[in-house]
Enzyme design. Sequence first.
Site, mmCIF file in Angstrom:
data_model
loop_
_atom_site.group_PDB
_atom_site.id
_atom_site.type_symbol
_atom_site.label_atom_id
_atom_site.label_comp_id
_atom_site.label_asym_id
_atom_site.label_seq_id
_atom_site.Cartn_x
_atom_site.Cartn_y
_atom_site.Cartn_z
ATOM 1 N N ASP A 14 -7.158 4.233 5.603
ATOM 2 C CA ASP A 14 -7.542 3.013 4.885
ATOM 3 C C ASP A 14 -7.194 1.740 5.646
ATOM 4 O O ASP A 14 -6.916 0.698 5.044
ATOM 5 C CB ASP A 14 -6.907 2.981 3.479
ATOM 6 C CG ASP A 14 -7.304 4.195 2.660
ATOM 7 O OD1 ASP A 14 -8.429 4.670 2.848
ATOM 8 O OD2 ASP A 14 -6.487 4.647 1.843
ATOM 9 N N HIS A 42 -14.783 4.741 3.278
ATOM 10 C CA HIS A 42 -14.866 3.623 4.229
ATOM 11 C C HIS A 42 -15.675 2.499 3.591
ATOM 12 O O HIS A 42 -16.851 2.667 3.289
ATOM 13 C CB HIS A 42 -15.511 4.096 5.540
ATOM 14 C CG HIS A 42 -14.671 5.103 6.275
ATOM 15 N ND1 HIS A 42 -15.037 5.674 7.469
ATOM 16 C CD2 HIS A 42 -13.450 5.623 5.976
ATOM 17 C CE1 HIS A 42 -14.080 6.506 7.871
ATOM 18 N NE2 HIS A 42 -13.117 6.498 6.980
ATOM 19 N N GLN A 223 -9.433 9.025 8.161
ATOM 20 C CA GLN A 223 -7.973 9.098 7.951
ATOM 21 C C GLN A 223 -7.255 8.278 9.032
ATOM 22 O O GLN A 223 -7.802 7.301 9.494
ATOM 23 C CB GLN A 223 -7.488 10.564 7.931
ATOM 24 C CG GLN A 223 -7.944 11.346 6.703
ATOM 25 C CD GLN A 223 -9.367 11.831 6.763
ATOM 26 O OE1 GLN A 223 -9.752 12.503 7.696
ATOM 27 N NE2 GLN A 223 -10.164 11.508 5.770
HETATM 28 P P1 GDP Z 1 -11.053 2.698 5.824
HETATM 29 O O1 GDP Z 1 -10.907 3.961 5.063
HETATM 30 O O2 GDP Z 1 -10.193 2.650 7.038
HETATM 31 O O3 GDP Z 1 -12.500 2.358 6.144
HETATM 32 O O4 GDP Z 1 -10.522 1.539 4.856
HETATM 33 P P2 GDP Z 1 -10.826 1.392 3.268
HETATM 34 O O5 GDP Z 1 -12.219 0.931 3.096
HETATM 35 O O6 GDP Z 1 -10.398 2.603 2.534
HETATM 36 O O7 GDP Z 1 -9.766 0.282 2.886
HETATM 37 C C1 GDP Z 1 -9.792 -0.980 3.442
HETATM 38 C C2 GDP Z 1 -9.948 -2.010 2.311
HETATM 39 O O8 GDP Z 1 -9.600 -3.289 2.782
HETATM 40 C C3 GDP Z 1 -11.384 -2.140 1.820
HETATM 41 O O9 GDP Z 1 -11.366 -2.461 0.450
HETATM 42 C C4 GDP Z 1 -11.929 -3.295 2.632
HETATM 43 O O10 GDP Z 1 -13.002 -3.974 1.992
HETATM 44 C C5 GDP Z 1 -10.724 -4.180 2.735
HETATM 45 N N1 GDP Z 1 -10.596 -4.988 3.966
HETATM 46 C C6 GDP Z 1 -10.953 -4.638 5.229
HETATM 47 N N2 GDP Z 1 -10.564 -5.604 6.093
HETATM 48 C C7 GDP Z 1 -9.953 -6.551 5.370
HETATM 49 C C8 GDP Z 1 -9.287 -7.775 5.702
HETATM 50 O O11 GDP Z 1 -9.163 -8.157 6.852
HETATM 51 N N3 GDP Z 1 -8.743 -8.478 4.666
HETATM 52 C C9 GDP Z 1 -8.824 -8.071 3.374
HETATM 53 N N4 GDP Z 1 -8.261 -8.840 2.442
HETATM 54 N N5 GDP Z 1 -9.427 -6.921 3.019
HETATM 55 C C10 GDP Z 1 -9.975 -6.164 4.007
HETATM 56 P P1 IMO Z 2 -9.878 7.185 5.111
HETATM 57 O O1 IMO Z 2 -10.858 7.747 6.108
HETATM 58 C C1 IMO Z 2 -6.023 7.571 3.105
HETATM 59 C C2 IMO Z 2 -4.575 11.651 2.378
HETATM 60 C C3 IMO Z 2 -4.492 12.136 0.952
HETATM 61 C C4 IMO Z 2 -3.324 13.100 1.066
HETATM 62 C C5 IMO Z 2 -3.538 13.732 2.440
HETATM 63 C C6 IMO Z 2 -4.250 15.076 2.410
HETATM 64 O O2 IMO Z 2 -10.543 6.482 3.981
HETATM 65 O O3 IMO Z 2 -8.826 6.381 5.793
HETATM 66 P P2 IMO Z 2 -6.785 15.781 1.953
HETATM 67 O O4 IMO Z 2 -7.681 15.538 0.785
HETATM 68 O O5 IMO Z 2 -7.311 15.211 3.244
HETATM 69 O O6 IMO Z 2 -6.379 17.215 2.107
HETATM 70 O O7 IMO Z 2 -5.432 14.968 1.612
HETATM 71 O O8 IMO Z 2 -4.302 12.805 3.180
HETATM 72 N N1 IMO Z 2 -5.913 11.139 2.777
HETATM 73 C C7 IMO Z 2 -6.196 9.843 2.973
HETATM 74 N N2 IMO Z 2 -5.442 8.741 2.794
HETATM 75 N N3 IMO Z 2 -7.258 7.455 3.611
HETATM 76 C C8 IMO Z 2 -8.023 8.549 3.829
HETATM 77 O O9 IMO Z 2 -9.221 8.500 4.445
HETATM 78 C C9 IMO Z 2 -7.513 9.818 3.469
HETATM 79 N N4 IMO Z 2 -7.985 11.082 3.525
HETATM 80 C C10 IMO Z 2 -6.986 11.884 3.122
HETATM 81 O O10 IMO Z 2 -4.217 11.076 0.066
HETATM 82 O O11 IMO Z 2 -2.111 12.392 1.109
HETATM 83 MG MG MG Z 3 -10.448 4.621 3.121
#
Ligand code: GDP
Ligand code: IMO
Ligand code: MG
Length: 421
Positions: A14, A42, A223
């Site tokens: 994330d 994502h 991840q």
């Molecule tokens: P990913 O799994 O690595 O693609 O990340 P996620 O989408 O799960 O989580 C990132 C969150 O942060 C999302 O809700 C994005 O919209 C938000 N986000 C990304 N970059 C920024 C930033 O620079 N500032 C803020 N405030 N939010 C951001």
């Molecule tokens: P993105 O791509 C954050 C975490 C789960 C759990 C562990 C194992 O959005 O960054 P799983 O379902 O993979 O067997 O879970 O990994 N986990 C993540 N945490 N971002 C993710 O993906 C995750 N994918 C799995 O919460 O702790």
């Molecule tokens: Mg994510």
Amino acid sequence: MKKVDVILGLQWGDEGKGKVVDVLTPSYQVVARFQGGPNAGHTLEFNGEKYVLRSIPSGIFQGGKTNIIGNGVVLDPVLFREEAEGLAASGHDLRAQLCISKKAHLILPTHRALDAAYEAAKGSAKIGTTGKGIGPTYTDKISRTGIRVGDLLHPDFRAIYDRAKARHEAVLRSLDYACDLSELEARWFEAAEYLKQFRLIDSEYEINNALAEDRSVLAEGAQGTLLDVDFGSYPFVTSSNTVCAGACTGLGVAPNRIGEVYGIFKAYCTRVGSGPFPTELFDETGDALRSLGHEFGAVTGRERRCGWLDLVALKYAIMVDGVTQLIMMKSDVMNDFETIRVATAYEIDGERTERFPYSVEGRIDPVYREFEGWKCDLRQAKSYDEFPPQFKTYVEFIERETGVPVKIISVGPDRSETVVR
Ligand code: GDP
Ligand code: IMO
Ligand code: MG
């Protein structure tokens, strides 16, 4: 011959990979996901719209690119169909742009049930998985009993499926786990048919041919490094190699064909699910990071645990990934903080170390360095020069400590809120 640039998370996921892949995609012709499955969420924001991608690469919105779901990915036809139909409904036709490796493994309904059954059996030691069947599907892959996307084209597919299902049901019975999967199974078979309208390819040829033809390729990780099955905080990890080497095995790209390695990190840390987190904050600062950063899981809606940036872990991730450029996300979340802390070492049983230990289970006291907050809205900045000196001090400290330049700074969720140096 071109090389594959890789973009991956350096923390516990994330970090903002989806946003950055979308931002970088205009410079590439091919975007390919190399591991993970619908455990990923994502997020991309642009033109006032917000999208969350699970299995589909984040290059899909820039138009005219080839997006590949690589062999290292595990794919759930039901969730894939939901995702693809959602995008089609919002005017994004995927068929011309998306292809899927025949060697990607399929997540079956019984894999999801096994994920839940294993978690229940672990009790308080549960991993806190996303419940998407990731672990059991990769287990079958490694134990050479998995089913691949290409098998869907087999005339006896039903028999292949039934054999796997019978094996899974025997395990579920031994765990006393009762569930009725008939409705999900019916949807699964419909979704498997739906999947066949996409180009099912040998992605290793597709990608290596692209490189030979001088087309640029961006590999998208899911991840983060600290969730890697080998190098993460085992056993509280996911079941794939999230590190840079995973791009080689997950796409069929030789190590000497890897170019830039973009490592993404948040200006602080978050984690979802169980497992150690040395800099976790249980106070109002942790709550502030969670509410200001909207730190709730994109997939499960779970609260993300929040804490300070951990340089011990970050340097470790940079080392195992061979990161060449850093990308820092979400600094804007700390706009109003008086002070900001960064862990530069750990104290374990009175001993100071800068190494990420074998086990981060026991008591670890992070050694912090404190920085003055910048106390202004970073979201307005369009270039590095416009950032306040306190913020530059923070960025440049990270660069000095890690020895890697911070090339992109994200200051908001929108595609446009990005400062490139
Ligand atoms: P990913 O799994 O690595 O693609 O990340 P996620 O989408 O799960 O989580 C990132 C969150 O942060 C999302 O809700 C994005 O919209 C938000 N986000 C990304 N970059 C920024 C930033 O620079 N500032 C803020 N405030 N939010 C951001
Ligand atoms: P993105 O791509 C954050 C975490 C789960 C759990 C562990 C194992 O959005 O960054 P799983 O379902 O993979 O067997 O879970 O990994 N986990 C993540 N945490 N971002 C993710 O993906 C995750 N994918 C799995 O919460 O702790
Ligand atoms: Mg994510």
